[in-house]
Structure formats: C-alpha cells, structure tokens
Design an enzyme around this catalytic site. Structure first.
Site, PDB file in Angstrom:
ATOM      1  N   CYS A   2     -21.176  44.581  -1.267  1.00 45.17           N
ATOM      2  CA  CYS A   2     -22.412  44.454  -0.484  1.00 45.17           C
ATOM      3  C   CYS A   2     -23.618  44.281  -1.399  1.00 45.17           C
ATOM      4  CB  CYS A   2     -22.634  45.721   0.341  1.00 45.17           C
ATOM      5  SG  CYS A   2     -21.280  46.112   1.411  1.00 45.17           S
ATOM      6  N   ARG A  27     -22.194  38.322  -5.190  1.00 47.38           N
ATOM      7  CA  ARG A  27     -21.474  39.605  -5.105  1.00 47.38           C
ATOM      8  C   ARG A  27     -20.362  39.546  -4.069  1.00 47.38           C
ATOM      9  NH1 ARG A  27     -24.119  43.957  -7.223  1.00 47.38           N
ATOM     10  NH2 ARG A  27     -23.381  45.413  -5.657  1.00 47.38           N
ATOM     11  N   TRP A  75     -19.866  43.239   2.616  1.00 44.26           N
ATOM     12  CA  TRP A  75     -18.477  42.911   2.231  1.00 44.26           C
ATOM     13  C   TRP A  75     -17.649  43.945   2.957  1.00 44.26           C
ATOM     14  CZ3 TRP A  75     -14.599  45.185  -1.035  1.00 44.26           C
ATOM     15  CH2 TRP A  75     -13.620  44.289  -1.486  1.00 44.26           C
ATOM     16  N   ASN A 101     -24.446  50.150   0.678  1.00 47.52           N
ATOM     17  CA  ASN A 101     -23.388  49.576  -0.166  1.00 47.52           C
ATOM     18  C   ASN A 101     -22.552  50.747  -0.651  1.00 47.52           C
ATOM     19  OD1 ASN A 101     -21.741  48.274  -1.978  1.00 47.52           O
ATOM     20  ND2 ASN A 101     -23.311  48.073  -3.554  1.00 47.52           N
ATOM     21  N   GLY A 102     -21.248  50.718  -0.359  1.00 48.07           N
ATOM     22  CA  GLY A 102     -20.366  51.811  -0.789  1.00 48.07           C
ATOM     23  C   GLY A 102     -19.430  52.191   0.350  1.00 48.07           C
ATOM     24  N   GLU A 482      -4.722  36.372 -18.233  1.00 47.13           N
ATOM     25  CA  GLU A 482      -6.081  35.946 -17.884  1.00 47.13           C
ATOM     26  C   GLU A 482      -6.060  34.550 -17.285  1.00 47.13           C
ATOM     27  OE1 GLU A 482      -8.635  37.406 -17.322  1.00 47.13           O
ATOM     28  OE2 GLU A 482     -10.188  35.877 -17.312  1.00 47.13           O
ATOM     29  N   LYS A 486      -7.517  33.659 -13.566  1.00 40.63           N
ATOM     30  CA  LYS A 486      -8.547  32.629 -13.360  1.00 40.63           C
ATOM     31  C   LYS A 486      -8.087  31.626 -12.306  1.00 40.63           C
ATOM     32  CE  LYS A 486     -11.625  33.989 -14.589  1.00 40.63           C
ATOM     33  NZ  LYS A 486     -11.301  35.321 -14.980  1.00 40.63           N
ATOM     34  N   GLU A 489      -7.629  33.287  -8.597  1.00 41.03           N
ATOM     35  CA  GLU A 489      -8.786  33.867  -7.894  1.00 41.03           C
ATOM     36  C   GLU A 489      -9.753  32.789  -7.407  1.00 41.03           C
ATOM     37  OE1 GLU A 489     -11.550  36.415  -9.937  1.00 41.03           O
ATOM     38  OE2 GLU A 489     -11.114  35.517 -11.858  1.00 41.03           O
ATOM     39  N   HIS A 505      14.856  37.987 -17.253  1.00 46.15           N
ATOM     40  CA  HIS A 505      15.326  39.257 -16.652  1.00 46.15           C
ATOM     41  C   HIS A 505      15.029  39.317 -15.162  1.00 46.15           C
ATOM     42  CE1 HIS A 505      16.375  40.818 -20.577  1.00 46.15           C
ATOM     43  NE2 HIS A 505      15.222  40.350 -21.022  1.00 46.15           N
ATOM     44  N   LYS A 603     -18.301  40.082  -7.105  1.00 46.27           N
ATOM     45  CA  LYS A 603     -18.596  40.058  -8.540  1.00 46.27           C
ATOM     46  C   LYS A 603     -18.553  41.461  -9.125  1.00 46.27           C
ATOM     47  CE  LYS A 603     -19.750  38.356 -12.486  1.00 46.27           C
ATOM     48  NZ  LYS A 603     -18.686  37.632 -13.233  1.00 46.27           N
TER      49      LYS A 603
HETATM   50  C1  AGP Z   1     -12.467  38.422 -13.134  1.00 48.50           C
HETATM   51  O1  AGP Z   1     -12.615  37.015 -13.058  1.00 48.50           O
HETATM   52  C2  AGP Z   1     -12.536  39.069 -11.775  1.00 48.50           C
HETATM   53  N1  AGP Z   1     -13.727  38.708 -11.110  1.00 48.50           N
HETATM   54  C3  AGP Z   1     -12.298  40.564 -11.822  1.00 48.50           C
HETATM   55  O2  AGP Z   1     -10.965  40.767 -12.208  1.00 48.50           O
HETATM   56  C4  AGP Z   1     -13.203  41.376 -12.779  1.00 48.50           C
HETATM   57  O3  AGP Z   1     -12.854  41.110 -14.118  1.00 48.50           O
HETATM   58  C5  AGP Z   1     -12.956  42.873 -12.518  1.00 48.50           C
HETATM   59  O4  AGP Z   1     -13.330  43.159 -11.192  1.00 48.50           O
HETATM   60  C6  AGP Z   1     -13.726  43.794 -13.475  1.00 48.50           C
HETATM   61  O5  AGP Z   1     -15.106  43.586 -13.317  1.00 48.50           O
HETATM   62  P1  AGP Z   1     -16.094  44.250 -14.402  1.00 48.50           P
HETATM   63  O6  AGP Z   1     -15.788  43.609 -15.727  1.00 48.50           O
HETATM   64  O7  AGP Z   1     -17.477  43.936 -13.900  1.00 48.50           O
HETATM   65  O8  AGP Z   1     -15.803  45.729 -14.425  1.00 48.50           O
END
Ligand code: AGP
Length: 608
Positions: A2, A27, A75, A101-102, A482, A486, A489, A505, A603
C-alpha cells in the site's frame, strides 16, 4: 504494498494527493482512494483498479474541494480488491477517515469488540476497525485518542487520519510500516516513501515506531507512545526528481539496468582510497573484524540471491562460515547466533517486513547487525548497528536490477576488507581483487554495448515459452536463481532454477523436446561439469541458451551462446547478471507485460 499520502496547506488537496499516489504506483496496488475535508465534512472518493479510475471520477482531484486530505493505494491483504474495501475507511459517524499500510493481526477480536458496542462494518478489511476504534476512543484530543488506539492494535501499520474536528490538521502514526513527513513552505505532507512528494520538498522527518504526528500547514508535531513531544532533525534528500523519472526509457526497469555501471561505481568508488578499502559508515575496530567467527546473511528475494553470491565470495576469501537464510525462515529455525556472529541484513528498500523481523531476532540473540540498504533512513538502516549503503539511487521498477548489483558489489567490498584485516589474502591478491572490483562498471557497460541485440533476438524467438529452467553451479547457481526470478516476476513465465548437478535427481523428468534451458556457465573452473549437464538436457530435446565467458567452446554443444566480455574470476556475477536481466526484460516486453508494475507484486513488501 500500500501507499499513503497526506497533504495540508493552501492548495486544493485532492490533485496533490492523486499526484502523490502516482509516485507510489511502483509499490504495487489494486485500488485507490482519497478523502478531503471541507467545511467540517469529510468527502471521499475511492475505486477498484488503476489510479486512472480515481482520476476520471474526480477529474484528477479538481472536483474535490478542501485543502487537507489523505490518499491511499491499496495492495489487498484482507478482502478482495473492490470499491468498498478500498481506503480510506470512514468511522460510524463519518467524523474520521483512515488510510492504512500494514496488517492488523487482531482485527477480528477488535471487530467483535466494536460490533458488541453497536458498530457496523461495511468492508472485509482489517483497516476498518481502526476508523471505528478512533471514534470509540475519541475524547477531544486526537493524539491521545490515537495513542489509545495504538495500544489496542497488534500488527503493523502506517496510518493517515482525517478528523472533521481539525479543519487544517491531519494525523499520522506508524509501527513497522514506513512513513515520512514532508516539510514544505506553509504546507506539509506525509507519504509512505519520499518520491511521492519530492516535487514539493526535499526535507523530511523520518517517523519511528510508536510515534504519532499532528500535521498542520505550519507544523509537524511528533509525539512518542507516552504522548511526550519528540524533537526530530529534518533529513534532506540529495537525489533529484529526474532520478525518479524514466528519462526517455520505455520502462524504469530498462533505465535502471542501464544505470548499473553508475550505481556500482557510486557504491564502490567512495570506499576505495589509496589502494585500500574504507568502509566509511561502519564503526567496527579491526579487532572486532577479527573476532567475528561466523556471518549470517538474512534477506528476501533478489537480496537473498545477492547474499548467496556474497557467501561464496566471503567464505573463499575470509575462511569463515557464511550461513544464509531467507528472512521469513530465519527466526523459526532457532538460529545459532551470539555476539561473535556478524549478521548481514540485505534490503534494497530497507522496509521489507520479513527482513526487519530477522534483524530484530539477530539483535535479540546478541549479534552485531550490519545492513546493506539502498534507501537512506529506512527502517532497516535505522535499526542496524552499522549500515553499508548502496548508492544506486532510487529504484522504481518492482524488479530490482541496480539494487541487486550494487548489493553484490557492496558484499564483495565487505568481504575483501574483512579478508585483508583478518590476513587471509596476500597483498597481491588484495590488489588484484580490488582492481577487479574497480573494473566492474566498464565490464557492465561492455555487456550493454555488445550483448543487447543478441538478447533481443533470443527474446523474440523464445518469448512464447511456458517454462524455463535456469541451471548453474557455484556462483552460477546463485546467478541462475536471480535470472529465473527476473524472468518469472515480470513475464509470468514459469521459470525455475536448479543447481545443475541436481537436475538429474528428479527435475530432469520435466525436460522434453523444446524445453527452454538457460545454462549459466560463466565460471571457467566449472565449465567441464556444466558441459556434462548441458549434454544431459540436450539429449532429452531441450533448447539450450548458454551464458558463458570469452574463450568458451560451447557453441557446438548448445543452441545459442551469449558470450560475455572478459571479467574477473571472482567478481563476474555483477557483470553476468546484466545479461539475465536483459533476457527477462525483453521477453516480458515481447509478451506485452506491465514490466514496471507486475501483477500481485510490490516494490516494498512491508507485510510478513
Ligand atoms: C526482486 O526483483 C523482487 N522485487 C523481490 O524479490 C525483492 O528482491 C524482495 O522483495 C526484497 O526486497 P528488498 O531488497 O527491498 O528487501
């Protein structure tokens, strides 16, 4: 996650609120709303979907009078995205409006408490209990009222509260969710994050857990949980508004991929002086650096993947064990931590709830905590014993790129410094590795110059894939993790990563004709092993794209080779990941995905 904004001043509030919410879209959200106050009446408009729906309903805020108000992008956590579940939420009499937010973890108990006292609920949200609780406890003193309400709440919250009794003042409070106060000229703001109001001010108050703020056009008065005034020094943001703009790129993500050379340079250069490493913001003595007998890395998502690279690098150089946990698991495994453990917490946003909880657990167990964070003054930075900031600048795209590479660079700098102080590298090794670190920005530039066209082509060929398997060994496995994240997501392709030796395995049963396999084979020391794993999948019909260093001889074994520029044997992940980021970006672009704001993602994940 949020987003919250608030405004009070001489201008019409609603257009400023909506503009601020636009700055928080990154966000992640699924609905939005604003509430303003005019002639003692709260007027509210809220709508499911993108912000443009709110813009259309309010003519970009022009139809809403009033010079004080609060706004929100939601959110969904409790109750599906809908108009009625959107924020703000109004109290029973309509005298208070709340944005939040929370997560309120005891909201059901509070809901029962309020229903038993005649309150009715119109939404499925946890937030609505706050609006009614404020009304229930209101005694003429909004700050005292908020204090009482906060004592009843369990969970996390950043709140904006509008009251019909306060013609030009609104209130705010926080616990575990981010909140800043923006200090303007005869106008003041609140926001979940600074970019929302950076157009109006660079001066902010960083609000701490348990604090309550009364915000009027001329003052922002902060109180602690005991209603005692708290003096705060304003914090001035250095980076400019354009840093939070796309500057001609189609997406923030692509802009931030191209900003990586500068971000890595800005993270490394200030800390390399006269052939040595100076960890400017860390107050350790060299003696303390020698006493650490273990390092724990705690992080989420890409930050966790960065930590994996750091594990390999630091263990090899410093010869001390580096354990690594996803933050949401760390505190449930009864971690073995004491005052000789260094806990390294990694977070681009500095607000990730799981990571903040891991930090607090480590401190409780006696560990010294160093955080590697990109947002100055963020919650994780403020609660750490030491901070090693990444200087990547604001990262807007949900999918991190420059945040990740800057984290890896900072981890390598830390590892090399520790190795030098602990005497586990020779002067020659130290000098060579320092040179490798300093060469990283140009090596990333070389990938951006030489590999983009081929990666764009490969993306145009394979963007319709339903699945993708990323395989690698050692640091290449951490890179494969990673790369898979990428891709999935932002393109929504089901992408998974496996230690290449692990494929046989079980998972190899999924490999069939046409399966797309990305073989991350950059570590020259493991190339022969990777060749065998590539053969395993090729014989089962897979299509293989290899990511490999110059001088590789994989062309005859795979369908495509993305050959990287020459890079350091121990620092190459910072360079190689750029190719994987570009692959994810161009595939998602070919699929027409909402690259900067992927569905369901935020974010900054400020809920556990
Ligand atoms: C990464 O592309 C994602 N958006 C997500 O995995 C992110 O790295 C994770 O939520 C951690 O966020 P932070 O580094 O702000 O703690």
């Amino acid at each position: 996650m949020c987003g919250i904004v608030g405004y009070t001043g001489a201008k019409k509030a609603a257009p400023i609120l909506i503009e601020g919410l636009t700055g928080l879209e990154y966000r992640g959200y699924d609905s939005s709303g604003v509430a303003v106050l005019e002639n003692g009446q709260i007027k509210m408009v809220k709508a499911k979907g993108r912000l443009k729906n709110l813009v259309e309903l309010t003519d970009n805020g022009e139809r809403l009078p009033g010079t004080v108000g609060i706004g929100h992008t939601r959110w969904a956590t409790h109750g599906e995205p809908s108009d009625v579940n959107s924020h703000p939420h109004i109290s029973k009499s309509g005298r208070f409006a709340v944005v939040h937010n929370g997560i309120i973890e005891n909201y059901l108990e509070l809901r029962d408490f309020l229903i038993a006292r005649g309150y009715e609920f119109v939404s499925q949200t946890d937030t609505e209990v706050i609006a009614h609780l404020i009304e229930y406890y209101y005694n003429g003193d909004p700050v005292e009222t908020l204090r009482k309400v906060m004592n009843k709440l369990e969970g996390s919250y950043a709140l904006g509260v509008l009251s019909c009794y306060a013609p030009d003042t609104f209130y705010a409070a926080r616990k575990d969710s981010p909140l800043v106060v923006g200090l303007g000229e005869h106008e003041n703001f609140i926001a979940s994050d600074m970019p929302a109001v950076l157009k109006y001010t660079r001066r902010f108050l960083l609000i701490d857990d348990g604090e309550i703020v009364a915000v009027s056009p001329t003052a922002a008065s902060v109180f602690n949980r005991n209603r005692e005034p708290v003096e705060k020094q304003p914090f001035t943001v250095e980076w400019d508004v354009s840093a939070a703009e796309k500057n001609g790129y189609p997406h923030f993500m692509l802009k931030e991929i191209y900003e990586q050379p500068k971000a890595v340079e800005a993270t490394l250069s200030p800390r390399i002086k006269n052939g040595d490493i100076v960890l400017d913001t860390i107050a350790w003595t060299e003696e303390q650096m020698r006493t650490f007998d273990k390092i724990n890395v705690v992080a989420c998502g890409s930050a966790y993947h960065a930590g994996m690279i750091g594990k390999y690098f630091i263990e090899k150089l410093c010869r001390i064990p580096v354990e690594i946990d996803v933050a949401s698991e760390f505190r449930y495994r009864a971690p073995i931590v004491d005052n000789r453990t260094l806990t390294v917490v990694i977070s681009q946003s500095g607000e990730t709830a799981d990571t903040l909880a891991g930090l607090r657990e480590a401190k409780k167990l006696g560990s010294r905590v160093l955080s590697i964070v990109n947002v100055v003054g963020s919650s994780i930075a403020r609660e750490s014993d030491d901070v090693l900031y990444t200087w990547a600048g604001p990262e807007i795209a949900v999918a991190t790129t420059k945040g990740y590479t800057s984290q890896v660079a900072a981890l390598m700098l830390l590892g090399l410094k520790l190795a030098r102080v602990r005497g586990t590298v020779t002067q020659a090794q130290f000098t060579e590795l320092l040179g490798e670190l300093q060469a990283l920005p140009d090596q990333i530039r070389a990938v951006l110059d030489r590999n983009v066209e081929q990666i764009q082509y490969l993306s145009s060929v394979y963007f319709a894939s339903n699945d993708a398997f990323f395989i690698g060994r050692g640091m290449d496995y951490a890179l494969a993790l990673e790369g898979a994240l990428k891709l999935k997501e932002i393109s929504y392709i089901h992408a998974e990563s496996y230690a290449a030796g692990e494929l046989k395995h079980g998972t190899i049963s999924l490999i069939e004709k046409g399966s797309l396999v990305i073989a991350v084979a950059v570590d020259k020391r493991l190339q022969d092993k990777m060749r065998s794993n590539i053969k395993e999948v090729k014989t089962r019909g897979a299509t293989v794209i290899a990511l490999a260093p110059v001088g590789n001889n994989l062309a005859s074994e795979v369908d495509h080779v993305v050959t990287l520029p020459d890079c350091g044997e121990d620092t190459y992940p910072v360079v190689a990941v750029t190719a994987l980021q570009l692959l994810g970006y161009y595939i998602a672009s070919a699929r027409g995905c909402d690259i900067d704001k992927p569905r369901n993602l935020a974010k900054s994940v400020t809920v556990e």
